[in-house]
Design an enzyme around this catalytic site. Structure first.
Site, PDB file in Angstrom:
ATOM      1  N   CYS A   2       0.784  -1.196   0.000  1.00 34.11           N
ATOM      2  CA  CYS A   2       0.000   0.000   0.000  1.00 34.11           C
ATOM      3  C   CYS A   2       0.841   1.284   0.000  1.00 34.11           C
ATOM      4  CB  CYS A   2      -0.902  -0.031   1.219  1.00 34.11           C
ATOM      5  SG  CYS A   2      -2.252   1.109   1.164  1.00 34.11           S
ATOM      6  N   ARG A  27      -2.824   4.933   4.992  1.00 42.10           N
ATOM      7  CA  ARG A  27      -3.301   4.217   3.805  1.00 42.10           C
ATOM      8  C   ARG A  27      -3.722   2.790   4.124  1.00 42.10           C
ATOM      9  NH1 ARG A  27      -1.377   6.723  -1.079  1.00 42.10           N
ATOM     10  NH2 ARG A  27      -1.343   4.717  -2.136  1.00 42.10           N
ATOM     11  N   TRP A  74      -0.222  -4.010   2.264  1.00 49.37           N
ATOM     12  CA  TRP A  74      -1.600  -4.467   2.496  1.00 49.37           C
ATOM     13  C   TRP A  74      -1.757  -5.718   1.642  1.00 49.37           C
ATOM     14  CZ3 TRP A  74      -6.286  -4.982  -0.264  1.00 49.37           C
ATOM     15  CH2 TRP A  74      -7.450  -5.014   0.515  1.00 49.37           C
ATOM     16  N   ASN A 100       3.743  -1.692  -5.204  1.00 47.70           N
ATOM     17  CA  ASN A 100       2.299  -1.594  -5.005  1.00 47.70           C
ATOM     18  C   ASN A 100       1.614  -2.089  -6.263  1.00 47.70           C
ATOM     19  OD1 ASN A 100       2.599  -0.449  -2.506  1.00 47.70           O
ATOM     20  ND2 ASN A 100       2.121   1.633  -3.153  1.00 47.70           N
ATOM     21  N   GLY A 101       0.528  -2.832  -6.103  1.00 46.74           N
ATOM     22  CA  GLY A 101      -0.194  -3.316  -7.268  1.00 46.74           C
ATOM     23  C   GLY A 101      -0.290  -4.823  -7.285  1.00 46.74           C
ATOM     24  N   GLU A 485     -24.287   6.441   4.150  1.00 50.34           N
ATOM     25  CA  GLU A 485     -22.976   6.916   4.574  1.00 50.34           C
ATOM     26  C   GLU A 485     -22.804   6.759   6.086  1.00 50.34           C
ATOM     27  OE1 GLU A 485     -19.133   8.683   4.499  1.00 50.34           O
ATOM     28  OE2 GLU A 485     -20.354   7.504   3.100  1.00 50.34           O
ATOM     29  N   LYS A 489     -19.860   4.474   7.858  1.00 46.13           N
ATOM     30  CA  LYS A 489     -18.895   4.999   8.827  1.00 46.13           C
ATOM     31  C   LYS A 489     -18.851   4.120  10.068  1.00 46.13           C
ATOM     32  CE  LYS A 489     -16.934   7.011   6.827  1.00 46.13           C
ATOM     33  NZ  LYS A 489     -17.435   7.136   5.482  1.00 46.13           N
ATOM     34  N   GLU A 492     -17.107   0.763   9.274  1.00 43.74           N
ATOM     35  CA  GLU A 492     -15.680   0.896   9.004  1.00 43.74           C
ATOM     36  C   GLU A 492     -14.840   0.989  10.273  1.00 43.74           C
ATOM     37  OE1 GLU A 492     -14.954   3.268   4.879  1.00 43.74           O
ATOM     38  OE2 GLU A 492     -15.929   4.410   6.470  1.00 43.74           O
ATOM     39  N   HIS A 508     -40.464  -3.669   3.749  1.00 46.10           N
ATOM     40  CA  HIS A 508     -40.241  -4.722   2.760  1.00 46.10           C
ATOM     41  C   HIS A 508     -39.118  -5.663   3.185  1.00 46.10           C
ATOM     42  CE1 HIS A 508     -42.970  -2.910  -0.198  1.00 46.10           C
ATOM     43  NE2 HIS A 508     -42.522  -1.758   0.279  1.00 46.10           N
ATOM     44  N   LYS A 607      -6.721   3.245   2.702  1.00 42.31           N
ATOM     45  CA  LYS A 607      -7.283   4.550   2.362  1.00 42.31           C
ATOM     46  C   LYS A 607      -7.536   4.665   0.868  1.00 42.31           C
ATOM     47  CE  LYS A 607      -8.537   8.824   3.064  1.00 42.31           C
ATOM     48  NZ  LYS A 607      -9.836   9.087   3.713  1.00 42.31           N
TER      49      LYS A 607
END
Length: 612
Positions: A2, A27, A74, A100-101, A485, A489, A492, A508, A607
């Protein structure tokens, strides 16, 4: 992924790289490591866990070097542990790499290298890449930078890499494709990083690498070439970021600092664009495309996570004000369902970092079909900013907390300005409504400040619900994306399961979950759906649900029906999300802190998601 940090120059590399890794902790990561070229020997030190664990491991070691590379990982390929942490050696241990990747074809490359006698210590695709570079260099006799280019032509996937060699003690080689990499230029020294946060302390002169570019630092000089060795002139930019913006400034966490920065970040996102006193509204990045936006048959908005929620708010805004058909898509799904995109479509891509891999992939697909792409992002020089035809920066400033807060309100602010500008150009709102909205927008920062007066009350409510295992968030109209949202939050940072729904959808299915142990958060501000929300609250209370209601200041009806009330200032309905989301951010923060969570670095999250 990361985080990448690298240095070559005259300073001691270890403390500089270590500080850079700490700056990149936001991150998200699960292990870290550093490689140093010490007395003509390439040494790697790495550790599962936090950067502080690596630092503790290295206490007392003599780490003298003026060149080095560092990484926070990460996990993608291989579990988080010491061995899989970066950096990695090549087979002969003369080369080291950070990456990274994802290298998608690493398995076939690895099998070929094993047949040639290569031995691998880790489960990572990154170790395969550095072995591959070494193998090409040995087979061809080419220079290291040439071997790097040849290897990168063969690999499939995304990468930002930095390579260091024991045979070239003053040389660093870096390259990128689909993952960000920035180079800081100092006096006789160079810095590499995934973003500008590790660099800003030392220099404001930076170069952002483009896809398929390779940067070589050798003999104190920087050269940049593409994979075919065509040289390009580095474009040096000045960083606008200030060092204090990436420090906590006396707050316990970055997240709470960033929540309280929202009056300023909202104002900054309007500054220079809006003047209500003379009815001025202009977004410079859209000037050349405003007519095209106004004449568009359809607007497609793509984003991930919080940015997707901001896009849902924009859907209401564009349809209500500008009368344009809008579709909001998860960027992560967009490219996999063969979407119908036409040349007269406008695609708005939203990303805080400007580096979200799924959103970048959606942009490329839409561009290939002839659509016009607008970007809404927060980072100058980011990949999305460069990949779009036009756009607008949010000016939220650096957001270090992994859970986005000020990014959301800044995105909604900019999208609101866009919707109003298009509506004015189309003539779908009256001059009176236009002026009223501009006046109301200028009051939003002060209204957010007023919400903060309720922080202690929100903290008390949070304490009561620290025990909860589930939450439901309900809202209608523009408050439905806010409910989503708020739930995100809480998930997370507190790890409490939470879901957001349109309030009318409760009957429903979700109503089956309601009992005396279920907290239900209602977005119940006074708007066109108020009476319906009141009915939904009564339905929950009839089933003994515990209701927290976000209400408009002065409401006398709902407070008599619910268990807890949080007031927000009266706000124009179109602008309600900018105010109603603030209590939800604070509620999530206080619950997470009381549960002992690491709110700035929640588990498993990064992040900026720079791999698909």
């Amino acid at each position: 992924m990361c985080g990448i940090v690298a240095y070559v120059g005259n300073r001691e590399a270890y403390p500089l790289i270590l500080k850079g890794l700490k700056r990149l902790e936001y991150r998200g990561y699960d292990s870290s490591g550093i490689a140093l070229l010490e007395n003509d020997k390439l040494n790697i030190y790495k550790k599962k866990g936090k950067v502080s664990d690596l630092e503790a491991e290295l206490v007392g070691k003599h780490l003298t070097a003026t060149i080095g590379i560092g990484h926070t990982r990460w996990a993608t390929h291989g579990e988080p542990n010491d061995v899989n942490a970066h950096p990695h050696y090549s087979n002969n241990r003369k080369l080291s790499i950070i990456h990274n990747g994802i290298i998608e074809n690493y398995a076939s490359i690895k099998q070929n290298l094993i047949k040639k006698g290569h031995t691998f210590l880790s489960d990572t695709d990154t170790e395969v890449l550095i072995h591959f570079i070494e193998d090409i260099q040995q087979e061809t006799g080419n220079s290291l930078d040439a071997a790097v280019k040849l290897a990168l032509k063969e690999v499939v996937g995304a990468y930002a890499i930095v390579v260091m060699s024991v045979d070239h003690p003053g040389q660093l080689i870096a390259a990128r494709k689909g993952s960000p990499l920035v180079i800081g230029i100092g006096e006789g020294e160079y810095f590499f990083a995934s973003d500008a946060t590790p660099i800003i302390e030392y220099t404001k002169d930076v170069v952002y690498l483009d896809d398929y570019e390779v940067a070589v630092i050798s003999d104190g000089k920087l050269s940049i070439q593409n994979l075919d060795s065509t040289e390009t002139i580095p474009y040096i930019q000045k960083l606008e970021m200030e060092l204090e913006t990436i420090e906590k400034g006396g707050y316990d966490h970055f997240m709470i600092k960033e929540i309280f920065e929202q009056p300023r970040s909202i104002a900054d996102s309007m500054r220079g664009r809006l003047r209500a006193d003379d009815a001025h509204l202009q977004l410079g990045g859209l000037n050349d495309y405003l007519d095209k936006l106004a004449k568009a048959d359809r607007v497609v908005i793509v984003g991930c996570g919080t940015s997707w929620h901001a896009g849902l708010v924009a859907e209401y805004l564009f349809e209500e004000l500008a009368r344009i058909n809008v579709e909001v898509e998860y960027a992560s799904e967009f490219r996999y369902r063969n979407p119908v995109i036409k040349e007269n479509d406008i695609v708005i891509a939203i990303s805080q970092s400007g580096e979200t891999a799924d959103t970048l992939a959606a942009i490329e697909l839409a561009k290939s079909k002839g659509a016009t792409i607008f970007g809404v992002c927060n980072v100058v020089g980011s990949s999305i900013a460069r990949a779009t035809h036009a756009g607008a920066y949010t000016h939220a400033g650096p957001e270090i907390g992994v859970a986005s807060t000020k990014a959301f309100t800044a995105q909604v602010t900019v999208l609101t300005l866009m919707a109003i500008a298009v509506a004015k150009r189309k003539g779908t709102i009256s001059e009176e409504t236009y002026r009223q909205l501009l006046i109301e927008l200028e009051t939003i920062p002060a209204k957010v400040e007023k919400v903060f007066e309720n922080a202690s009350k929100i903290k008390e409510i949070a304490f009561i619900f620290t025990y909860a295992r589930n939450f439901i968030y309900l809202g209608r109209g523009l408050n439905f994306p806010v409910a989503l949202e708020g739930a995100l939050k809480l998930k997370e940072i507190s790890y409490i399961h939470a879901e957001g729904y349109p309030a009318a959808e409760m009957k429903h299915g979700p109503i089956a979950l309601i009992d005396e142990d279920m907290p239900v958060v209602f977005l119940a501000t006074r708007d066109s759906s108020y009476e319906k929300i009141v009915s939904n609250i009564q339905e929950v209370k009839a089933r003994k649900g515990r209701v927290i209601a976000i209400v408009t200041e002065g409401d006398t009806l709902i407070p008599g029906m619910v268990d807890f009330v949080i007031e927000v200032p009266k706000t124009h309905e179109i602008l309600t999300p900018l105010v109603s989301v603030i209590p939800l951010q604070l509620l999530s923060y206080y619950i997470a802190v009381m549960r002992g969570r690491n709110v700035d670095q929640p588990r498993n999250l990064a992040k900026s998601v720079t791999v698909e």
